[in-house]
Design an enzyme around this catalytic site. Structure first.
Site, short mmCIF file in Angstrom:
data_model
loop_
_atom_site.label_atom_id
_atom_site.label_comp_id
_atom_site.label_asym_id
_atom_site.label_seq_id
_atom_site.Cartn_x
_atom_site.Cartn_y
_atom_site.Cartn_z
N GLY A 29 49.77 67.24 -24.23
CA GLY A 29 48.60 66.39 -24.05
C GLY A 29 48.97 65.05 -23.44
O GLY A 29 50.16 64.73 -23.26
N VAL B 76 48.81 61.85 -24.52
CA VAL B 76 49.58 60.93 -25.34
C VAL B 76 50.86 61.58 -25.84
O VAL B 76 51.93 60.96 -25.86
CB VAL B 76 48.74 60.40 -26.52
N TYR C 255 41.22 67.85 -30.97
CA TYR C 255 40.13 68.48 -30.22
C TYR C 255 39.39 67.33 -29.55
O TYR C 255 38.77 66.50 -30.22
CB TYR C 255 39.22 69.24 -31.18
N THR C 256 39.46 67.26 -28.22
CA THR C 256 38.93 66.09 -27.52
C THR C 256 37.75 66.39 -26.59
O THR C 256 37.28 65.49 -25.89
CB THR C 256 40.04 65.42 -26.68
N TYR D 56 46.25 59.50 -34.57
CA TYR D 56 45.42 58.77 -33.60
C TYR D 56 43.95 59.13 -33.80
O TYR D 56 43.58 60.29 -33.90
CB TYR D 56 45.88 59.07 -32.18
N THR E 25 39.70 57.28 -33.00
CA THR E 25 38.86 56.97 -31.86
C THR E 25 37.83 55.88 -32.14
O THR E 25 37.43 55.66 -33.29
CB THR E 25 38.11 58.25 -31.42
N ASP E 26 37.38 55.24 -31.07
CA ASP E 26 36.27 54.29 -31.14
C ASP E 26 34.96 54.98 -31.53
O ASP E 26 34.02 54.33 -32.00
CB ASP E 26 36.07 53.62 -29.78
N TYR F 165 32.32 64.98 -32.58
CA TYR F 165 33.69 64.54 -32.35
C TYR F 165 34.03 63.34 -33.22
O TYR F 165 35.05 63.32 -33.92
CB TYR F 165 33.90 64.22 -30.87
N TRP G 141 38.84 55.53 -24.69
CA TRP G 141 38.77 55.81 -23.25
C TRP G 141 40.14 56.13 -22.67
O TRP G 141 40.58 55.54 -21.68
CB TRP G 141 38.13 54.63 -22.52
#
Length: 296
Positions: free
Chosen positions: A17, A19, A67-68, A105, A107-108, A131, A156
């Site tokens: 991935g 990152v 899962y993005t 990690y 997320t916003d 998500y 982002w």
């Protein structure tokens, strides 16, 4: 690197991935990096996750895998929850059992985007899509397991591999003379290399820290590029900094005129003040990082 001993084996998930790819490089020198892809570690198989962690016996688990597919998640709730909530919970339980640290990690999208200023870590969460809900559930599962942990919320994310806004714009810009991009959603485009580099800087402090380093520093931190822009501003910068041949016209549109299955927050700005206070790190501005990413 371990929360309780000198074990310097670092298990990294999702190495193909955006990152994860960068982390396998920035973590060199901090320990024996064991980087596993889905062929060896299928994160949807919770029994396999437990088995592999117990075989590797890491002192540190770094989990950038997720899962993005934000829009797809609206109809794929079970899989999103499995990878973003259940799997991190299992990793946290195994980290607790081993006395290891866990870096994860988020997320916003755990926020609803209604705040006028930048979000801080203690602000109320209120995710508006599957998500975001799955990522919040992952944060909560890690906290419930009680392991030593760092949760980095970012936003982002883009890079030169995988699927992301940067690569989509470069592809579409080569195919079309005009693009329509949302201009009323704001956040910090964050280069995957920035995330990995800052993560390694934090973990280098853990290596030389005192025995209570993880106890003092465990928790949630915001980790994004500094500054903010809109998706429209991000797109225009991409074409400006990439020395694009014939730049397409980037038309400004509202989010309401471009409906998507998943609701996205209008404001995704997050403060990095806690990151600086704890670790002395200041992320680069989003445009400076973008220039570096696109440099030939």
């Amino acid at each position: 690197m371990s929360a309780n001993d000198a074990n310097r084996t670092i298990l990294v998930t999702g190495v193909n991935g955006q990152v994860g790819f960068e982390l396998t490089r920035t973590l060199q020198g901090l320990g024996n990096v064991v980087a596993l892809d889905r062929c060896v570690l299928n994160l949807a198989d919770l029994d396999q996750v437990r088995r592999v962690v117990r075989e590797v016996k890491p002192g540190l688990i770094v989990n950038p895998a997720a899962y993005t597919a934000v829009d797809k998640a609206e109809a794929d709730t079970v899989e999103a929850m499995r990878l973003n909530a259940e799997t991190p919970g299992v990793l946290a339980e195994e980290a607790k059992r081993l006395g290891a640290g866990l870096v994860h990690y988020s997320t916003d999208y755990v926020f609803d985007g209604t705040k006028s200023g930048a979000y801080i870590e203690s602000d109320a969460v209120n995710p508006q899509n599957v998500y975001g809900k799955s990522k919040l559930a992952g944060e909560q599962a890690i906290a419930a397991a009680g392991c030593a942990h760092l949760i980095f919320r970012t936003s982002w994310v883009y890079g030169t591999r995988g699927k992301n806004f940067l690569l989509t714009m470069l592809r579409l810009g080569a195919e079309r003379d005009e693009l329509s991009v949302v201009s009323d959603q704001f956040g910090a485009p964050t280069w995957s290399n920035t995330i990995a580099t800052l993560s390694a800087n934090v973990l280098s402090q853990a290596v030389v820290g005192q025995g209570d380093w993880w106890q003092k520093n465990s928790g949630v931190y915001h980790l994004t590029a500094s500054g903010a822009t809109s998706w429209h501003g991000f797109a225009e910068a991409i074409f400006e900094f990439s020395n694009f041949g014939k730049k397409p016209t980037v038309k400004s549109i509202t989010a309401a005129s471009y409906p998507t299955p998943a609701v996205r927050p209008c404001n995704s700005r997050m403060s990095n003040d806690k990151l600086f206070a704890a670790f002395g790190l200041t992320p680069p501005t989003w445009d400076a990082a973008l220039r570096l990413c696109l440099a030939k």
